[in-house]
Design a protein around this motif. Sequence first.
Motif, mmCIF file in Angstrom:
data_model
loop_
_atom_site.group_PDB
_atom_site.id
_atom_site.type_symbol
_atom_site.label_atom_id
_atom_site.label_comp_id
_atom_site.label_asym_id
_atom_site.label_seq_id
_atom_site.Cartn_x
_atom_site.Cartn_y
_atom_site.Cartn_z
ATOM 1 N N VAL A 11 0.839 -1.208 0.000
ATOM 2 C CA VAL A 11 0.000 0.000 0.000
ATOM 3 C C VAL A 11 0.870 1.253 0.000
ATOM 4 N N ASN A 13 3.836 1.573 -1.277
ATOM 5 C CA ASN A 13 4.379 1.704 -2.638
ATOM 6 C C ASN A 13 3.345 2.292 -3.590
ATOM 7 N N TYR A 14 2.090 1.905 -3.425
ATOM 8 C CA TYR A 14 0.996 2.464 -4.229
ATOM 9 C C TYR A 14 0.924 3.980 -4.044
ATOM 10 N N GLN A 25 3.340 2.252 -12.408
ATOM 11 C CA GLN A 25 3.580 1.559 -11.140
ATOM 12 C C GLN A 25 2.303 1.531 -10.300
ATOM 13 N N VAL A 26 1.507 2.595 -10.360
ATOM 14 C CA VAL A 26 0.219 2.609 -9.656
ATOM 15 C C VAL A 26 -0.633 1.460 -10.175
ATOM 16 N N SER A 29 0.248 -1.958 -9.069
ATOM 17 C CA SER A 29 -0.067 -2.275 -7.671
ATOM 18 C C SER A 29 -1.327 -3.130 -7.553
ATOM 19 N N PHE A 30 -2.176 -3.095 -8.589
ATOM 20 C CA PHE A 30 -3.459 -3.791 -8.534
ATOM 21 C C PHE A 30 -3.352 -5.216 -9.069
ATOM 22 N N LYS A 56 -8.090 -5.250 -13.506
ATOM 23 C CA LYS A 56 -6.983 -4.315 -13.688
ATOM 24 C C LYS A 56 -7.249 -3.366 -14.859
ATOM 25 N N SER A 112 -7.661 -1.861 2.029
ATOM 26 C CA SER A 112 -7.107 -2.686 0.953
ATOM 27 C C SER A 112 -6.972 -4.117 1.460
ATOM 28 N N LYS A 118 -0.328 -7.868 -4.281
ATOM 29 C CA LYS A 118 -1.062 -6.884 -5.094
ATOM 30 C C LYS A 118 -2.337 -6.489 -4.349
ATOM 31 N N ILE A 119 -2.884 -5.337 -4.713
ATOM 32 C CA ILE A 119 -4.142 -4.893 -4.120
ATOM 33 C C ILE A 119 -5.285 -5.607 -4.836
ATOM 34 N N TYR A 122 -9.962 -2.804 -3.028
ATOM 35 C CA TYR A 122 -9.585 -1.441 -2.671
ATOM 36 C C TYR A 122 -10.869 -0.652 -2.472
#
Length: 137
Positions: A11, A13-14, A25-26, A29-30, A56, A112, A118-119, A122
């Motif tokens: 989270v 890093n997101y 990169q955002v 994260s998913f 995604k 999350s 990975k997320i 959310y």
Amino acid sequence: MEKSNRNIQVVNNYFTAFQNGNTNQVLDSFHEDCLIVSVKEQQRPKEQLHGIYKTKKEAKQFIANILALFNTKSFEVERIVAQDNVVFANGSFSHELKATGKMFISDWVQLSIIEDDKIKEYRFYEDSAAFVEASKV
């Protein structure tokens, strides 16, 4: 505890990617099979921010909607805590709405659920009444 710390890092890093403008990169994260709930758990028109996004591919639309609506002036993360794969974060933000030039200021909370680093799920909640007010021309 190690797993909770690793999930906090996902989270964190997101948030860091978003603050650095790194949309790839955002998106990374998913989870491929993610569920995003922005304020309300309802279907939404494509360009509308608040509502449900699945997968995604739709997460990419979620990011695009945020970037299309707001000039972010500040985004503060006050805390991130986790128990196993559930991560809670909260903070505050101020966004200028591009369409009206008005400020949208709110506290926020995010839930999350992390799977495979990975997320997967959310959920983001903010002062939606303040958003409506800032949206008025």
